[in-house]
Design a protein around this motif. Structure first.
Motif, PDB file in Angstrom:
ATOM      1  N   ARG A 175     -32.426 -25.260  -6.027  1.00 19.31           N
ATOM      2  CA  ARG A 175     -31.513 -25.669  -4.669  1.00 19.31           C
ATOM      3  C   ARG A 175     -31.418 -24.301  -3.946  1.00 19.31           C
ATOM      4  O   ARG A 175     -30.895 -23.310  -4.226  1.00 19.31           O
ATOM      5  CB  ARG A 175     -30.284 -26.232  -5.201  1.00 19.31           C
ATOM      6  N   ALA A 176     -32.088 -24.351  -2.706  1.00 19.55           N
ATOM      7  CA  ALA A 176     -32.157 -23.170  -1.905  1.00 19.55           C
ATOM      8  C   ALA A 176     -31.301 -23.305  -0.583  1.00 19.55           C
ATOM      9  O   ALA A 176     -31.446 -24.316   0.242  1.00 19.55           O
ATOM     10  CB  ALA A 176     -33.469 -22.983  -1.651  1.00 19.55           C
ATOM     11  N   LEU A 177     -30.606 -22.224  -0.537  1.00 20.96           N
ATOM     12  CA  LEU A 177     -29.812 -22.305   0.768  1.00 20.96           C
ATOM     13  C   LEU A 177     -30.648 -21.302   1.692  1.00 20.96           C
ATOM     14  O   LEU A 177     -31.253 -20.020   1.305  1.00 20.96           O
ATOM     15  CB  LEU A 177     -28.349 -21.357   0.653  1.00 20.96           C
ATOM     16  N   VAL A 178     -30.935 -21.834   2.949  1.00 19.06           N
ATOM     17  CA  VAL A 178     -31.951 -21.064   4.192  1.00 19.06           C
ATOM     18  C   VAL A 178     -30.957 -20.471   4.948  1.00 19.06           C
ATOM     19  O   VAL A 178     -30.394 -21.128   5.738  1.00 19.06           O
ATOM     20  CB  VAL A 178     -32.959 -21.546   4.431  1.00 19.06           C
ATOM     21  N   PRO A 224     -26.087 -24.224  -4.195  1.00 20.37           N
ATOM     22  CA  PRO A 224     -27.324 -23.533  -4.345  1.00 20.37           C
ATOM     23  C   PRO A 224     -27.594 -22.632  -5.385  1.00 20.37           C
ATOM     24  O   PRO A 224     -26.578 -21.925  -5.846  1.00 20.37           O
ATOM     25  CB  PRO A 224     -27.578 -22.535  -2.934  1.00 20.37           C
ATOM     26  N   ASP A 225     -28.762 -22.296  -5.923  1.00 20.15           N
ATOM     27  CA  ASP A 225     -29.189 -21.539  -7.104  1.00 20.15           C
ATOM     28  C   ASP A 225     -30.033 -20.428  -6.547  1.00 20.15           C
ATOM     29  O   ASP A 225     -30.263 -19.521  -7.334  1.00 20.15           O
ATOM     30  CB  ASP A 225     -29.613 -21.955  -8.189  1.00 20.15           C
ATOM     31  N   LEU A 226     -30.258 -20.313  -5.177  1.00 23.82           N
ATOM     32  CA  LEU A 226     -30.947 -19.713  -4.714  1.00 23.82           C
ATOM     33  C   LEU A 226     -30.651 -19.200  -3.144  1.00 23.82           C
ATOM     34  O   LEU A 226     -30.312 -20.239  -2.739  1.00 23.82           O
ATOM     35  CB  LEU A 226     -32.248 -19.206  -5.020  1.00 23.82           C
ATOM     36  N   VAL A 227     -30.776 -17.813  -2.498  1.00 26.34           N
ATOM     37  CA  VAL A 227     -30.586 -17.917  -1.229  1.00 26.34           C
ATOM     38  C   VAL A 227     -31.735 -17.185  -0.438  1.00 26.34           C
ATOM     39  O   VAL A 227     -32.269 -16.117  -0.843  1.00 26.34           O
ATOM     40  CB  VAL A 227     -29.312 -16.872  -0.799  1.00 26.34           C
ATOM     41  N   LEU A 279     -20.858 -16.347  -3.101  1.00 26.65           N
ATOM     42  CA  LEU A 279     -21.126 -17.648  -3.787  1.00 26.65           C
ATOM     43  C   LEU A 279     -21.012 -17.335  -5.224  1.00 26.65           C
ATOM     44  O   LEU A 279     -20.524 -17.900  -6.134  1.00 26.65           O
ATOM     45  CB  LEU A 279     -22.362 -18.263  -3.350  1.00 26.65           C
ATOM     46  N   ALA A 280     -21.497 -16.116  -5.684  1.00 26.55           N
ATOM     47  CA  ALA A 280     -21.540 -15.673  -7.041  1.00 26.55           C
ATOM     48  C   ALA A 280     -20.183 -15.177  -7.476  1.00 26.55           C
ATOM     49  O   ALA A 280     -19.785 -15.304  -8.600  1.00 26.55           O
ATOM     50  CB  ALA A 280     -22.648 -14.575  -7.222  1.00 26.55           C
ATOM     51  N   HIS A 281     -19.314 -14.564  -6.643  1.00 25.33           N
ATOM     52  CA  HIS A 281     -18.105 -13.950  -7.003  1.00 25.33           C
ATOM     53  C   HIS A 281     -17.001 -14.189  -6.494  1.00 25.33           C
ATOM     54  O   HIS A 281     -15.741 -13.780  -6.762  1.00 25.33           O
ATOM     55  CB  HIS A 281     -18.565 -12.442  -7.078  1.00 25.33           C
ATOM     56  N   PRO A 287     -19.404  -6.639  -8.767  1.00 27.39           N
ATOM     57  CA  PRO A 287     -19.199  -6.728  -9.939  1.00 27.39           C
ATOM     58  C   PRO A 287     -20.480  -7.022 -11.024  1.00 27.39           C
ATOM     59  O   PRO A 287     -20.409  -6.629 -12.121  1.00 27.39           O
ATOM     60  CB  PRO A 287     -18.183  -7.447 -10.388  1.00 27.39           C
ATOM     61  N   GLY A 288     -21.534  -7.669 -10.529  1.00 26.71           N
ATOM     62  CA  GLY A 288     -22.448  -8.160 -11.220  1.00 26.71           C
ATOM     63  C   GLY A 288     -23.527  -8.935 -10.471  1.00 26.71           C
ATOM     64  O   GLY A 288     -23.428  -8.604  -9.255  1.00 26.71           O
ATOM     65  N   PRO A 289     -24.606  -9.296 -10.974  1.00 22.66           N
ATOM     66  CA  PRO A 289     -25.655  -9.949 -10.372  1.00 22.66           C
ATOM     67  C   PRO A 289     -25.206 -11.055  -9.171  1.00 22.66           C
ATOM     68  O   PRO A 289     -24.107 -11.872  -9.695  1.00 22.66           O
ATOM     69  CB  PRO A 289     -26.548 -10.522 -11.092  1.00 22.66           C
ATOM     70  N   VAL A 290     -26.044 -11.139  -8.200  1.00 20.98           N
ATOM     71  CA  VAL A 290     -25.520 -12.075  -7.205  1.00 20.98           C
ATOM     72  C   VAL A 290     -26.626 -13.136  -7.280  1.00 20.98           C
ATOM     73  O   VAL A 290     -27.564 -13.049  -8.024  1.00 20.98           O
ATOM     74  CB  VAL A 290     -25.487 -11.953  -5.884  1.00 20.98           C
ATOM     75  N   LEU A 291     -26.312 -14.174  -6.531  1.00 16.76           N
ATOM     76  CA  LEU A 291     -27.619 -15.471  -6.539  1.00 16.76           C
ATOM     77  C   LEU A 291     -28.868 -14.780  -6.325  1.00 16.76           C
ATOM     78  O   LEU A 291     -28.874 -13.922  -5.266  1.00 16.76           O
ATOM     79  CB  LEU A 291     -27.439 -16.475  -5.741  1.00 16.76           C
ATOM     80  N   PRO A 292     -29.868 -15.164  -6.925  1.00 20.59           N
ATOM     81  CA  PRO A 292     -31.241 -14.705  -6.529  1.00 20.59           C
ATOM     82  C   PRO A 292     -31.488 -14.556  -4.952  1.00 20.59           C
ATOM     83  O   PRO A 292     -31.270 -15.857  -4.227  1.00 20.59           O
ATOM     84  CB  PRO A 292     -32.262 -15.426  -7.264  1.00 20.59           C
ATOM     85  N   ILE A 293     -31.984 -13.739  -4.432  1.00 24.52           N
ATOM     86  CA  ILE A 293     -32.273 -13.605  -2.966  1.00 24.52           C
ATOM     87  C   ILE A 293     -33.910 -13.591  -2.764  1.00 24.52           C
ATOM     88  O   ILE A 293     -34.369 -12.579  -3.358  1.00 24.52           O
ATOM     89  CB  ILE A 293     -31.570 -12.530  -2.207  1.00 24.52           C
ATOM     90  N   ILE A 294     -34.388 -14.269  -1.611  1.00 25.71           N
ATOM     91  CA  ILE A 294     -35.527 -14.178  -1.279  1.00 25.71           C
ATOM     92  C   ILE A 294     -35.481 -13.579   0.284  1.00 25.71           C
ATOM     93  O   ILE A 294     -34.977 -14.253   0.977  1.00 25.71           O
ATOM     94  CB  ILE A 294     -36.558 -15.056  -1.460  1.00 25.71           C
ATOM     95  N   ALA A 295     -36.097 -12.487   0.652  1.00 25.61           N
ATOM     96  CA  ALA A 295     -36.094 -11.943   2.003  1.00 25.61           C
ATOM     97  C   ALA A 295     -37.424 -12.011   2.624  1.00 25.61           C
ATOM     98  O   ALA A 295     -38.564 -11.719   1.944  1.00 25.61           O
ATOM     99  CB  ALA A 295     -35.661 -10.654   1.871  1.00 25.61           C
TER     100      ALA A 295
END
Length: 407
Positions: free
Chosen positions: A33-36, A89-92, A111-113, A127-135
Motif C-alpha cells: 500500500r503506497a502513498l505517493v 500505507p506501508d511505504l511512501v 505516520l511512523a511515530h 526515535p526509530g525507523p520510519v515507513l520505507p521510502i522510495i525516492a
C-alpha cells in the motif's frame, strides 16, 4: 594519518535510462500500500500516469497526494499525514523535485511515530525507523534521494529548518535521467549549481578527529576517504556536462552526467555535510526569497576564496576534477579552480553577488548573526569562522570582491 571513512546510504540505488520502470518491483519488496507524494504539475503528466498504472498493475494499492508545495510548509506535512492515515500505507514514494522527496520523508516520519514535525527538528531526534521510502527524483540537484535530511519551512521561524536523522535515508533511490529531460534551463542551472556546491563543500569540509563516537554523535561528520571519492566524481561529471545540459536540454549524455553528479554529491554531503555557503544562504535566502541552489551557488566562489589559505591543496584537486591542467604552484592551481567555478556559474546564469540577489546593505549584519548561529554548518567549514570572519565573507559576497573574501 589513520585512514578513516564513514558513509550512510540507501540500501538500493538504481541509476540509468529507463530505471523508473523498476519502481513496481522495488515497491513490492517494501510493501503493498503506497502513498505517493508529488506536486500538481507532475501529477498531470503522462509519464507520472504511466508510473502509477505500473504500480497498480503490480497489485500495489496507490494513494496519490499531489499537493506538495515548494519548500514544504510545516503544516502541509501534518495535513497530509492526517488525510492519508486511514489508508494505512506501508511505504511512501516521493516523485519529483527535492520538495516532493522531503515531503515523503516527513510524512513517513509522522505516520511512523506521530507527534508534530517540530518535535523532530535538529539531529538524531527521530526515535526509530520510519515507513520505507522510495525516492524518484525528477530534477538533478538536491541529492535528497540519498541524504538523511529533510528541509521544511516553518511559519514561526524566519529560516527554513531541517530534520536530520539516518532513519530518513530512503530505502531505495531510483534515478532515471529521462525524468529530467523536460527541466527548463534555469532550473537545470540552479539545481546543478546546488549539486556542485554540495560536492565542493563536502570535499573541503573540515576533517574531524576520527574517534569511534564521531558518527554516533553527529549526522554530518566532515570529510572522509569515501565521501571524498563521491565528491570528486560529482565535480568531474558536473564540470564537464552542466554547461552542456543547460545549453541543450535534449543532450541525453549531459543530462545523465548531471543527474549522476547530483546523486554522487548527495552521497558525499549526506555524510560529510556542507559548510559556510549553506550557512549564509539560510538567512540570505529567507530575506530575498531566493531559490536555495541559486543562493548557495552565489556564495560558493567567495567561500572558496575565504577558505583558500587552509584548503589550497584540496582546491587544486577540485581544479583537476574540473579538467584544469595541474600547472603552477598549489596556490596557483587553487586560484585557477576558484576562477573556473566562477566562470562556470556565470556561464549558466548564476547571480554573481548577494546584492544582485536582492540583499540590502542594512541586512548584512542580521544575515551574519543568523549564519554564525548555524553551528552544524559553521563548524564544518575548513577555515575557522567567527562573527568578524562571517562579516568579511558576507560583505565580500555583497560587493562582488573575491579578493576581500580571501583576506
Amino acid at each position: 594519518m589513520t585512514l578513516f571513512a564513514a558513509l550512510r546510504l540507501p540500501r538500493e540505488i538504481l541509476f540509468g535510462k529507463g530505471q523508473r520502470h523498476a519502481l513496481p518491483a522495488v515497491a513490492r519488496r517494501l510493501g503493498q500500500r503506497a502513498l505517493v507524494c508529488t506536486d500538481a504539475r507532475l501529477a498531470a503528466t503522462p509519464v507520472f500516469g504511466e508510473m502509477m498504472a505500473a504500480l497498480k498493475a503490480a497489485s500495489i494499492e496507490v494513494l496519490v497526494h499531489d499537493g506538495v508545495q515548494p519548500d514544504v510548509p510545516r503544516d502541509s506535512v501534518a495535513l497530509c499525514a492526517d488525510e492519508v492515515r486511514s489508508f494505512q500505507p506501508d511505504l511512501v514514494i516521493g516523485i519529483g523535485g527535492g520538495s516532493c522527496l522531503d515531503m515523503a520523508k516527513c510524512v513517513s516520519l509522522l505516520l511512523a511515530h506521530g507527534g508534530a514535525l517540530q518535535d523532530y527538528y535538529g539531529e538524531f531526534k527521530v526515535p526509530g525507523p520510519v515507513l520505507p521510502i522510495i525516492a524518484v527524483p525528477t530534477t538533478a540537484g538536491t541529492g535528497s534521494e540519498v541524504t538523511p535530511v529533510a528541509v521544511v519551512s516553518d511559519p514561526e521561524r524566519t529560516l527554513k529548518i531541517g530534520v536530520s536523522s539516518p532513519f530518513l535515508i530512503p530505502s531505495a533511490a531510483i534515478c532515471d535521467p529521462d525524468l529530467t529531460m523536460t527541466c527548463p534551463p534555469s532550473l537545470t542551472a540552479i539545481a546543478g549549481a546546488d549539486a556542485m556546491t554540495h560536492a565542493i563543500e563536502a570535499f573541503t569540509a573540515a576533517r574531524k578527529p576520527p574517534g569511534h563516537e564521531l558518527a554516533q554523535q553527529n549526522v554530518f561528520i566532515g570529510k572522509s576517504a569515501l565521501s571524498d571519492q563521491f565528491a570528486l566524481y560529482a565535480i568531474r561529471l558536473l564540470g564537464r556536462s552542466l554547461e552542456k545540459a543547460v545549453a541543450d536540454g535534449s543532450d541525453e549524455s549531459a543530462r545523465a552526467d548531471v543527474m549522476m553528479g547530483a546523486l554522487a554529491a548527495g552521497c558525499a554531503f549526506g555524510t560529510a555535510g556542507t559548510a559556510a555557503a549553506h550557512a549564509v544562504q539560510y538567512p540570505a535566502g529567507a530575506l530575498t526569497d531566493t531559490a536555495h541552489g541559486l543562493g548557495v551557488a552565489t556564495m560558493l566562489p567567495y567561500v572558496m576564496s575565504y577558505n583558500r589559505r587552509v584548503s589550497a591543496s584540496a582546491f587544486a584537486e577540485v581544479g583537476e576534477a574540473l579538467g584544469l591542467a595541474p600547472t603552477g604552484s598549489t596556490d596557483e592551481q587553487a586560484d585557477a579552480a576558484i576562477r573556473e567555478v566562477s566562470r562556470l556559474f556565470a556561464a549558466i546564469g548564476i547571480t554573481l553577488t548577494l546584492a544582485a540577489l536582492g540583499l540590502t546593505a542594512d541586512q548584512i549584519d542580521w544575515t551574519c548573526e543568523q549564519a554564525i548561529g548555524i553551528q552544524r554548518l559553521v563548524k564544518n567549514n575548513p577555515r575557522a569562522i567567527d562573527l568578524a570572519g562571517m562579516h568579511q565573507l558576507v560583505q565580500a559576497a555583497f560587493d562582488g570582491d573575491l579578493a576581500a573574501a580571501a583576506r
